[in-house]
Write an enzyme that holds these catalytic residues in place. Structure first.
Site, PDB file in Angstrom:
ATOM      1  N   ALA A 254       0.805  -1.234   0.000  1.00  0.00           N
ATOM      2  CA  ALA A 254       0.000   0.000   0.000  1.00  0.00           C
ATOM      3  C   ALA A 254       0.835   1.279   0.000  1.00  0.00           C
ATOM      4  O   ALA A 254       0.287   2.368   0.177  1.00  0.00           O
ATOM      5  CB  ALA A 254      -1.000   0.028   1.161  1.00  0.00           C
ATOM      6  N   ASP A 257      -0.555   3.298  -2.575  1.00  0.00           N
ATOM      7  CA  ASP A 257      -1.849   3.886  -2.195  1.00  0.00           C
ATOM      8  C   ASP A 257      -1.625   5.122  -1.315  1.00  0.00           C
ATOM      9  O   ASP A 257      -2.330   6.131  -1.454  1.00  0.00           O
ATOM     10  CB  ASP A 257      -2.702   2.860  -1.454  1.00  0.00           C
ATOM     11  CG  ASP A 257      -2.973   1.635  -2.313  1.00  0.00           C
ATOM     12  OD1 ASP A 257      -3.081   1.793  -3.546  1.00  0.00           O
ATOM     13  OD2 ASP A 257      -3.062   0.528  -1.757  1.00  0.00           O
TER      14      ASP A 257
HETATM   15  O1  RIB Z   1      -2.165  -1.841  -2.728  1.00  0.00           O
HETATM   16  C1  RIB Z   1      -2.261  -2.748  -1.657  1.00  0.00           C
HETATM   17  C2  RIB Z   1      -3.602  -3.409  -1.651  1.00  0.00           C
HETATM   18  O2  RIB Z   1      -3.716  -4.240  -2.789  1.00  0.00           O
HETATM   19  C3  RIB Z   1      -3.871  -4.310  -0.483  1.00  0.00           C
HETATM   20  O3  RIB Z   1      -4.415  -3.650   0.620  1.00  0.00           O
HETATM   21  C4  RIB Z   1      -4.780  -5.377  -1.070  1.00  0.00           C
HETATM   22  O4  RIB Z   1      -6.059  -5.380  -0.535  1.00  0.00           O
HETATM   23  C5  RIB Z   1      -4.787  -5.123  -2.571  1.00  0.00           C
HETATM   24  O5  RIB Z   1      -5.925  -4.467  -2.962  1.00  0.00           O
END
Ligand code: RIB
Length: 309
Positions: A254, A257
């Site tokens: 993540a 993210d």
């Molecule tokens: O980018 C990481 C995410 O990828 C994880 O949290 C997992 O759920 C997948 O979606």
């Protein structure tokens, strides 16, 4: 009520089942792990939580199952400050990700999408007021492609910038890419999109990779290269290399993210794209020092502290 336009995240919500092992297992190999953890995850939900923890208003549009995971994941989003009015429910399972994290912090992930695969273009139409209210929309590719295509059309029509994390990598039509303000692949995804899947990333020219992404129809490109830093290109002529912040990596899950959520926040706070990418690189660096997806997302104070070092 906040007068700031919110960030809207359209994407996946998963429960992450994480095994820690000395290394990522090879095909056919069984390893004895050292730890097991369960965390809230999903690329969409992770980005929404990243935004919320940085103190910026955020709405999530997605789908959860009617299993017990669905209720837990919704509650966690709400406790973190994410508005879940756009999170719908579908009969059956919520999304689940099975993740292996190695002792050096690398990971491999398999996602069983569950309810995420039931987020339809019509669900976006029924949440149109939320999308229209957005200052920026963040999306990824763990929901059906037709839904991401509809989202890109809505964003273009409503003049809301769309930041697309093209993960997991899959073929994307030029009609979609032309509606994306910023495409943010990591190294392996960039290789996929430019057709160099066997290229050694260390030897690849980032300017050339960005240029080839512009050939596909992209309007702004950010290459996320982990310890090699970030390369941001607003057009073919102007590229900016941003070095990575040096930290000890515990778990890179993540980090991308964290980057996208923080990039969106920084743009909304009026920073330039280059400043926003540096801010986002700092957020990603903090996230890799901690285990798990959403538990690793940083606060504004943590990001500012790293930036000031
Ligand atoms: O980018 C990481 C995410 O990828 C994880 O949290 C997992 O759920 C997948 O979606």
């Amino acid at each position: 009520m906040s007068s700031r336009k919110p960030i809207v995240v359209v994407g996946s919500i998963n429960l992450d089942l994480v095994a820690v092992a000395p290394k990522i297992p090879a095909v056919g190999e069984t390893l004895i792990g050292t730890d097991f953890q369960i965390h809230p995850g999903g690329k969409g939900a992770n980005q929404a939580v990243a935004v919320a923890l940085l103190g910026y208003p955020v709405h999530m549009i997605g789908r959860l199952g009617t299993d017990s995971f669905g209720a837990q994941l919704r509650a966690h989003l709400e406790q973190t400050g994410v508005d879940t009015a756009g999170v719908l429910s579908s009969d059956g399972a919520s999304g689940v990700a099975v993740i292996v994290v190695s002792s050096t912090g690398e990971n491999s992930i398999v996602v069983a999408p569950g309810a995420n695969s039931k987020l339809t273009p019509q669900d976006l139409d029924s949440n149109l007021p939320i999308i229209r209210s957005a200052g920026i929309v963040l999306a990824q590719l763990e929901i059906p492609l037709e839904t991401v295509e509809r989202l890109s059309e809505i964003c273009a029509r409503e003049k809301v910038p769309l930041v697309l994390d093209p993960a997991p990598a899959r073929s994307l039509p030029a009609t979609l890419l032309k509606n994306v303000a910023w495409l943010t692949p990591n190294e392996s995804e960039a290789s996929f999109y430019v057709g160099d899947e066997h290229d050694n990333s260390a030897s690849r020219d980032v300017g050339d990779t960005a240029s080839r992404l512009f050939d596909l129809g992209c309007r702004g490109v950010i290459l996320k290269m982990g310890a090699q830093g970030v390369y941001l290109a607003e057009n073919r002529m102007n590229g900016l290399a941003i070095p990575a912040f040096k930290v000890v990596s515990v778990d890179s899950t993540a980090a991308g993210d964290a980057f996208n959520g923080a990039f969106g926040v920084a743009l909304m706070l009026g920073k330039s794209p280059g400043e926003s990418a540096r801010f986002a690189a700092a957020a990603a660096a903090v996230s890799v020092t901690r285990a798990g997806a959403q538990p690793s997302m940083p606060t504004m104070a943590e990001v500012e502290s790293l930036l000031s070092r």
